[in-house]
Design an enzyme around this catalytic site. Structure first.
Site, PDB file in Angstrom:
ATOM      1  N   GLU A 153      -0.984 -15.945 -24.366  1.00  0.00           N
ATOM      2  CA  GLU A 153       0.121 -16.056 -23.415  1.00  0.00           C
ATOM      3  C   GLU A 153       0.648 -17.482 -23.325  1.00  0.00           C
ATOM      4  OE1 GLU A 153      -1.237 -14.613 -19.599  1.00  0.00           O
ATOM      5  OE2 GLU A 153      -3.167 -15.615 -19.761  1.00  0.00           O
ATOM      6  N   ASP A 162       3.556 -14.304 -19.174  1.00  0.00           N
ATOM      7  CA  ASP A 162       3.377 -15.746 -19.277  1.00  0.00           C
ATOM      8  C   ASP A 162       3.921 -16.283 -20.591  1.00  0.00           C
ATOM      9  OD1 ASP A 162       2.294 -16.834 -16.905  1.00  0.00           O
ATOM     10  OD2 ASP A 162       0.499 -15.643 -17.267  1.00  0.00           O
ATOM     11  N   CYS A 215      -0.175  -6.705 -23.048  1.00  0.00           N
ATOM     12  CA  CYS A 215      -0.430  -6.183 -21.703  1.00  0.00           C
ATOM     13  C   CYS A 215       0.528  -6.736 -20.653  1.00  0.00           C
ATOM     14  CB  CYS A 215      -1.879  -6.426 -21.297  1.00  0.00           C
ATOM     15  SG  CYS A 215      -2.349  -8.158 -21.275  1.00  0.00           S
ATOM     16  N   HIS A 251       0.818  -1.214   0.000  1.00  0.00           N
ATOM     17  CA  HIS A 251       0.000   0.000   0.000  1.00  0.00           C
ATOM     18  C   HIS A 251       0.846   1.256   0.000  1.00  0.00           C
ATOM     19  CE1 HIS A 251      -3.721  -1.998   0.292  1.00  0.00           C
ATOM     20  NE2 HIS A 251      -3.387  -2.643   1.394  1.00  0.00           N
TER      21      HIS A 251
END
Ligand code: PEP
Ligand code: MG
Length: 583
Positions: free
Chosen positions: A433, A457, A504, A191
């Site tokens: 992928e 991947d 992506c 975070h």
């Protein structure tokens, strides 16, 4: 002066005195209860939770005004933990049946949940443990009636040091006088990393003992771009850092100027720049960086935020909010990609010997048809508020695509039958992928609306290297001829079928690869928001024709090493030329 290296979590430079943030951890003592104490003890638990909840709500309000509504969302996940049925049931059962005091019962429940999360290798899960610890301590303070946060902003501009800052610590600190963060624990998705990036200050995490050992007031220079922390910097280093900070400001101002400009090459070729996100808090950052849409929404992370599976209505609510905030920009919902490294026992997936080759992605969804259909229906319902698309992960062939489409058709039929408002015209695409998807790209393209290459991947499966194994990490070679050829082949197959092809994976965020991706003919690149302006800048500077010739040169080089060297020389030469031309 000493230099320590950690994980670069938020880019930028800062020099300043250390402001340590330390908190006393409450460890509850276990007591046995009499039967008569069971009722009052359960009440004490409820009161402590109530106090913790009230405190979080105040913090959310504070965070909303200090940092904006998105950061407040981080704390909302803590409210969910407090409301979690499993946490309540397990705690109350321990009080009632094992007759142990409420503090100990609650701490044990949270400890067990944290242990389950830690078992999971996915970093984001581990980061959620931070939330659990935060909630645990807050409730334990609630038992003692001390709910106030004692943290406050530093009086002078400082660098915050801590073992690990929880989201509410960050909220209590605010942004006033915060120059940056150094932390001993945490990773890129912690975070504090997300917050540091969103408030635009540098952060280094994973410093393993270096941060906590810094005395208050000691001067440090931090480089969040490369993950360097320099203690007691000499005058020359301090001056260098001030210079870097000034340069960074100039560069950022220039890049911000690109926000609303398209990624078009000087010879008129356009690439759509999209953002990869995992959680709603990242939507605004994506927009602020000029994303034309969300190219990859990893929906599994929204599921992981809940201890129980979100219902269709819960999902509609989460998805609609994001779709609405993106306006008419597309949001590509990748359906659940659990399995692999992203789970051990969540949703019934078990540990496997070879998880990346196991029950993962679309295989998991097809085996959990109802869960899958619920997600599809939620996406189609949320789509009424904007522009949503569906994308399936880990597709290996047409059979899986057809089966997945069948589930979509069933979901749509049910929505229609039940008279529920939805859209039935969503574009459906797949992630390419796996090597089999590359080789069958022509067949797949005939049955879907777009392809998005998941290079993380694709590299893992093509080069047979476990993406989580440090020993073989040297084989992460985006410029390996097999990878470049796979991408080119996929783009050509998609274009031949008349559909668009994007990428992506993390490859899209590497500045040095931007020209290569451009030259490979990708229509869209989806990447982390922070990297977007830089990649856009490269595209706006580079001629498409030249980028294509770069790819032609690289694709026939026999090794990734040759390609890396060739590209580094080429980039250096280009830079020299540009400087000579005074650009
Ligand atoms: C990829 O594999 O490149 C990808 C984008 O998906 P993930 O990293 O979520 O597996
Ligand atoms: Mg993937």
């Amino acid at each position: 002066m000493r230099t320590f290296n950690g994980i670069a979590a938020s880019p930028g430079y800062a020099v300043g005195p250390v402001y340590p943030v330390r908190r006393k951890t409450i460890v509850p003592v276990r007591r046995s209860l009499e039967v008569a104490d069971v009722g009052p003890e359960s009440e004490r638990f409820k009161v402590a939770v109530g106090r913790a909840r009230a405190e979080i709500e105040v913090l959310i309000e504070h965070l909303t005004t200090e940092l904006g509504p998105d950061e407040a969302g981080i704390l909302s996940s803590q409210l969910l933990i407090l409301e979690d049925e499993m946490v309540w049931d397990a705690t109350l059962a321990a009080i009632r049946h094992e007759r142990i005091n409420a503090e100990a019962a609650f701490a044990r429940t949270v400890g067990e949940l944290a242990a389950r999360f830690l078992e999971i290798e996915e970093e984001t899960f581990r980061e959620r443990v931070n939330d659990l610890r935060d909630v645990e301590q807050r409730v334990l303070r609630g038992f003692l009636g001390q709910v106030k946060d004692q943290l406050s902003s530093p009086d002078v501009p400082s660098i915050i040091s801590a073992v690990n800052l929880t989201p509410s610590d960050t909220a209590a600190l605010g942004r006033h006088n915060v120059l940056g963060f150094i932390m001993d624990e945490g990773g890129n998705t912690s975070h504090v990393a997300i917050l540091a990036r969103s408030i635009g200050v540098p952060a280094i995490v994973g410093l393993q003992g270096v941060a906590v050992a810094r005395p208050a007031g000691q001067m440090v220079a931090i480089d969040g771009t490369d993950g360097r922390c320099i203690t007691e910097p000499d005058d020359e280093t301090t001056e260098q850092f001030h210079l870097l900070t000034r340069q960074q400001i100039v560069v950022n101002e220039k890049l911000v100027g690109l926000k609303d400009l398209p990624a078009i090459t000087p010879d008129g070729h356009q690439v759509h720049m999209m953002a990869n996100i995992e959680l709603p808090v990242e939507v605004d950052e994506a927009l602020a960086r000029g994303a034309e849409g969300i190219g990859l929404l990893r929906t599994e992370f929204l599921f992981f935020q809940h201890q129980t599976i979100p219902t269709e209505d819960d999902q509609v609510q989460m998805y609609s909010e994001m779709v609405r905030r993106m306006g008419d920009r597309p949001v590509i919902f990748r359906t659940l990609d659990v399995g692999g490294d992203k789970v051990s026992d969540y949703l019934g997936a078990k540990r496997e010997y070879n998880p990346f080759l196991g029950w993962r992605g679309i295989r998991f969804s097809l085996a959990n048809r109802q869960l899958f259909k619920t997600q599809i229906k939620a996406i189609c319902r949320a789509a009424t508020g904007g522009n949503a698309k569906i994308m399936f992960p880990m597709i290996t062939g047409v059979q899986e695509l057809r089966q997945a489409r069948e589930v979509v058709a069933e979901g749509l039929a049910e929505l229609k039958r039940d008279g529920i408002e939805h859209r039935d015209d969503l574009e459906i695409g797949i992630m390419v992928e796996t090597p089999s998807a590359v080789l069958a790209a022509d067949l797949l393209s005939a049955e879907c609306d777009f392809l998005s290459i998941g290079s993380n991947d694709l590299i893992q499966y093509t080069l047979a290297m476990d993406r989580g194994n440090t020993r073989v990490s040297y084989l992460y070679q985006p410029l390996h001829p097999a990878i470049l050829r796979s991408i080119r082949h996929t783009v050509e197959a998609g274009h031949k079928a008349g559909i668009w092809v994007g990428l992506c994976g993390e490859m899209g965020s590497e500045t040095r690869l931007a020209e290569v991706l451009l030259g490979l003919g990708l229509d869209e690149i989806s990447l982390h928001g922070a990297a977007l302006p830089k990649i856009k800048q490269v595209i706006r500077w580079t001629s498409y024709t030249e980028a294509k010739s770069v790819v032609d040169a690289l694709i026939d080089l026999p090794t990734a090493e040759d390609a890396n060297r060739w590209l580094a020389n080429y980039i250096a030469e280009r830079k020299r030329q540009r400087e000579a031309e005074g650009e």
